[in-house]
Motif scaffolding. Structure first.
Motif, PDB file in Angstrom:
ATOM      1  N   THR A  95      29.228 -29.616 -48.334  1.00  0.00           N
ATOM      2  CA  THR A  95      29.157 -30.130 -46.971  1.00  0.00           C
ATOM      3  C   THR A  95      30.291 -31.128 -46.758  1.00  0.00           C
ATOM      4  OG1 THR A  95      26.751 -29.882 -46.942  1.00  0.00           O
ATOM      5  CG2 THR A  95      27.725 -31.335 -45.287  1.00  0.00           C
ATOM      6  N   PHE A  96      31.036 -30.935 -45.680  1.00  0.00           N
ATOM      7  CA  PHE A  96      32.172 -31.799 -45.362  1.00  0.00           C
ATOM      8  C   PHE A  96      31.781 -32.815 -44.293  1.00  0.00           C
ATOM      9  CE2 PHE A  96      33.903 -27.832 -46.923  1.00  0.00           C
ATOM     10  CZ  PHE A  96      34.900 -28.248 -47.799  1.00  0.00           C
ATOM     11  N   THR A  97      32.185 -34.070 -44.502  1.00  0.00           N
ATOM     12  CA  THR A  97      31.948 -35.133 -43.525  1.00  0.00           C
ATOM     13  C   THR A  97      33.233 -35.936 -43.353  1.00  0.00           C
ATOM     14  OG1 THR A  97      31.164 -36.663 -45.246  1.00  0.00           O
ATOM     15  CG2 THR A  97      29.499 -35.322 -44.126  1.00  0.00           C
ATOM     16  N   ASP A  98      33.214 -36.792 -42.336  1.00  0.00           N
ATOM     17  CA  ASP A  98      34.372 -37.642 -42.055  1.00  0.00           C
ATOM     18  C   ASP A  98      35.649 -36.802 -41.992  1.00  0.00           C
ATOM     19  OD1 ASP A  98      35.749 -39.991 -41.506  1.00  0.00           O
ATOM     20  OD2 ASP A  98      36.035 -40.491 -43.626  1.00  0.00           O
ATOM     21  N   VAL A  99      35.603 -35.738 -41.207  1.00  0.00           N
ATOM     22  CA  VAL A  99      36.720 -34.794 -41.117  1.00  0.00           C
ATOM     23  C   VAL A  99      37.802 -35.350 -40.198  1.00  0.00           C
ATOM     24  CG1 VAL A  99      37.404 -32.459 -40.460  1.00  0.00           C
ATOM     25  CG2 VAL A  99      35.158 -32.854 -41.515  1.00  0.00           C
ATOM     26  N   HIS A 100      39.043 -35.305 -40.672  1.00  0.00           N
ATOM     27  CA  HIS A 100      40.204 -35.723 -39.873  1.00  0.00           C
ATOM     28  C   HIS A 100      41.180 -34.559 -39.792  1.00  0.00           C
ATOM     29  CE1 HIS A 100      39.320 -40.082 -39.597  1.00  0.00           C
ATOM     30  NE2 HIS A 100      38.648 -39.839 -40.711  1.00  0.00           N
ATOM     31  N   ARG A 101      41.712 -34.329 -38.596  1.00  0.00           N
ATOM     32  CA  ARG A 101      42.609 -33.203 -38.364  1.00  0.00           C
ATOM     33  C   ARG A 101      43.821 -33.663 -37.570  1.00  0.00           C
ATOM     34  NH1 ARG A 101      42.430 -29.120 -34.042  1.00  0.00           N
ATOM     35  NH2 ARG A 101      43.377 -27.183 -34.753  1.00  0.00           N
ATOM     36  N   ASN A 102      44.990 -33.487 -38.165  1.00  0.00           N
ATOM     37  CA  ASN A 102      46.264 -33.786 -37.489  1.00  0.00           C
ATOM     38  C   ASN A 102      46.369 -35.237 -37.035  1.00  0.00           C
ATOM     39  OD1 ASN A 102      46.857 -31.062 -37.796  1.00  0.00           O
ATOM     40  ND2 ASN A 102      46.341 -30.527 -35.686  1.00  0.00           N
ATOM     41  N   ASP A 103      45.726 -36.153 -37.772  1.00  0.00           N
ATOM     42  CA  ASP A 103      45.885 -37.567 -37.429  1.00  0.00           C
ATOM     43  C   ASP A 103      46.483 -38.313 -38.613  1.00  0.00           C
ATOM     44  OD1 ASP A 103      43.809 -37.830 -39.237  1.00  0.00           O
ATOM     45  OD2 ASP A 103      42.313 -38.429 -37.756  1.00  0.00           O
ATOM     46  N   ALA A 104      46.616 -39.621 -38.490  1.00  0.00           N
ATOM     47  CA  ALA A 104      47.283 -40.411 -39.528  1.00  0.00           C
ATOM     48  C   ALA A 104      46.543 -40.332 -40.864  1.00  0.00           C
ATOM     49  CB  ALA A 104      47.408 -41.863 -39.073  1.00  0.00           C
ATOM     50  N   ILE A 105      45.215 -40.325 -40.819  1.00  0.00           N
ATOM     51  CA  ILE A 105      44.432 -40.265 -42.054  1.00  0.00           C
ATOM     52  C   ILE A 105      44.637 -38.923 -42.748  1.00  0.00           C
ATOM     53  CG2 ILE A 105      42.094 -40.235 -42.993  1.00  0.00           C
ATOM     54  CD1 ILE A 105      41.331 -42.260 -40.858  1.00  0.00           C
ATOM     55  N   ALA A 106      44.587 -37.844 -41.973  1.00  0.00           N
ATOM     56  CA  ALA A 106      44.794 -36.508 -42.555  1.00  0.00           C
ATOM     57  C   ALA A 106      46.219 -36.359 -43.070  1.00  0.00           C
ATOM     58  CB  ALA A 106      44.489 -35.436 -41.515  1.00  0.00           C
ATOM     59  N   ASN A 107      47.182 -36.902 -42.334  1.00  0.00           N
ATOM     60  CA  ASN A 107      48.581 -36.778 -42.734  1.00  0.00           C
ATOM     61  C   ASN A 107      48.852 -37.451 -44.071  1.00  0.00           C
ATOM     62  OD1 ASN A 107      49.034 -35.464 -40.328  1.00  0.00           O
ATOM     63  ND2 ASN A 107      49.891 -37.242 -39.282  1.00  0.00           N
ATOM     64  N   ALA A 108      48.149 -38.557 -44.327  1.00  0.00           N
ATOM     65  CA  ALA A 108      48.413 -39.331 -45.545  1.00  0.00           C
ATOM     66  C   ALA A 108      47.524 -38.947 -46.715  1.00  0.00           C
ATOM     67  CB  ALA A 108      48.231 -40.827 -45.248  1.00  0.00           C
ATOM     68  N   ALA A 109      46.566 -38.039 -46.504  1.00  0.00           N
ATOM     69  CA  ALA A 109      45.536 -37.776 -47.513  1.00  0.00           C
ATOM     70  C   ALA A 109      46.111 -37.283 -48.835  1.00  0.00           C
ATOM     71  CB  ALA A 109      44.523 -36.768 -46.976  1.00  0.00           C
ATOM     72  N   LEU A 110      47.080 -36.382 -48.803  1.00  0.00           N
ATOM     73  CA  LEU A 110      47.642 -35.866 -50.047  1.00  0.00           C
ATOM     74  C   LEU A 110      48.541 -36.880 -50.730  1.00  0.00           C
ATOM     75  CD1 LEU A 110      46.968 -33.005 -48.519  1.00  0.00           C
ATOM     76  CD2 LEU A 110      48.366 -32.115 -50.356  1.00  0.00           C
ATOM     77  N   ASP A 111      49.084 -37.808 -49.974  1.00  0.00           N
ATOM     78  CA  ASP A 111      50.007 -38.780 -50.538  1.00  0.00           C
ATOM     79  C   ASP A 111      49.302 -39.964 -51.176  1.00  0.00           C
ATOM     80  OD1 ASP A 111      52.127 -37.232 -49.609  1.00  0.00           O
ATOM     81  OD2 ASP A 111      52.065 -38.204 -47.662  1.00  0.00           O
ATOM     82  N   THR A 112      48.066 -40.248 -50.713  1.00  0.00           N
ATOM     83  CA  THR A 112      47.368 -41.432 -51.210  1.00  0.00           C
ATOM     84  C   THR A 112      46.550 -41.161 -52.461  1.00  0.00           C
ATOM     85  OG1 THR A 112      45.518 -40.958 -49.717  1.00  0.00           O
ATOM     86  CG2 THR A 112      47.213 -42.486 -48.930  1.00  0.00           C
TER      87      THR A 112
END
Length: 210
Positions: A187-204
């Motif tokens: 189950t997925f929660t706190d979903v972010h799409r095409n925003d600053a959080i999603a953009n940085a997710a792989l880098d953090t």
């Protein structure tokens, strides 16, 4: 009574509208494809519930998921801390002491997610090449039912159900029936799409071996 009649009328309109959006597999997949075609990045928290036939209680695992077009996928387990990255070059697993069993258990699922990356990009041809696909609208979500075509996948998975929640039709749940009778729910929660959080997710998230 008039208020009740109005409410029933509104509900009837909602059902008709949703039905018109998604009637049959091809129409439902077109809705997902149109939505995911604009997805550049995606991130979410997830909870995995593993149902094992030999255990009375399910096993719970939590972590982070991230996706970046065209095919970068990340799965991070909170405890033990394991990061698995998937891209066009394959699956990148950490080589850390004490977590070999957990990494080995995640490897088939990670490989499957690489095959399913088309669901996040709106490119469904590769998914249909690998799986028999059907889709239907159920309770405000589009459920995509996948059955593997190839024997190597059939030995691991009987079927996979992926649900996409309205209004943006982003991935909400994944249910996997494994070949040996066990099952897996994510189950997925706190979903972010095409925003600053999603953009940085792989880098953090630390890369393997860091």
């Amino acid at each position: 009574m008039r208020i009740l009649a109005a409410l029933f009328a509104i509900c009837g309109i909602c059902r008709t509208t949703l039905g018109a959006i998604c009637e049959g597999t091809d129409a439902c997949l077109q809705v997902i494809e149109a939505s995911q075609r604009t997805t550049r990045t995606l991130s979410a928290r997830w909870v995995q519930t593993k149902h094992l036939s030999l255990l009375t209680e399910p096993l719970l695992t939590r972590g982070q998921f991230a996706f970046r077009e065209p095919d970068q996928v990340l799965w991070r387990v909170d405890d033990p801390a394991i990061t698995v990255r998937i891209d066009r070059n394959g699956i990148h697993l950490p080589d850390l002491p004490g977590v070999k069993d957990e990494v080995a258990a995640m490897a088939p699922f990670s490989a499957m997610m690489r095959q399913l990356s088309g669901l996040f990009t709106g490119s469904l041809s590769s998914v249909r090449n690998t799986f028999e696909v059907s889709a239907a609208l159920e309770k405000g979500a589009i459920r995509v039912h996948l059955m593997p075509r190839e024997q190597q996948w059939q030995r691991m998975f009987r079927s996979i159900d992926v649900s996409f929640a309205e209004p943006q039709w982003v991935v909400a749940t994944i249910h996997i029936e494994e070949a040996l009778g066990d099952s897996l729910d994510i189950t997925f929660t706190d979903v972010h799409r095409n925003d600053a959080i999603a953009n940085a997710a792989l880098d953090t998230v630390p890369a393997p071996h860091e």
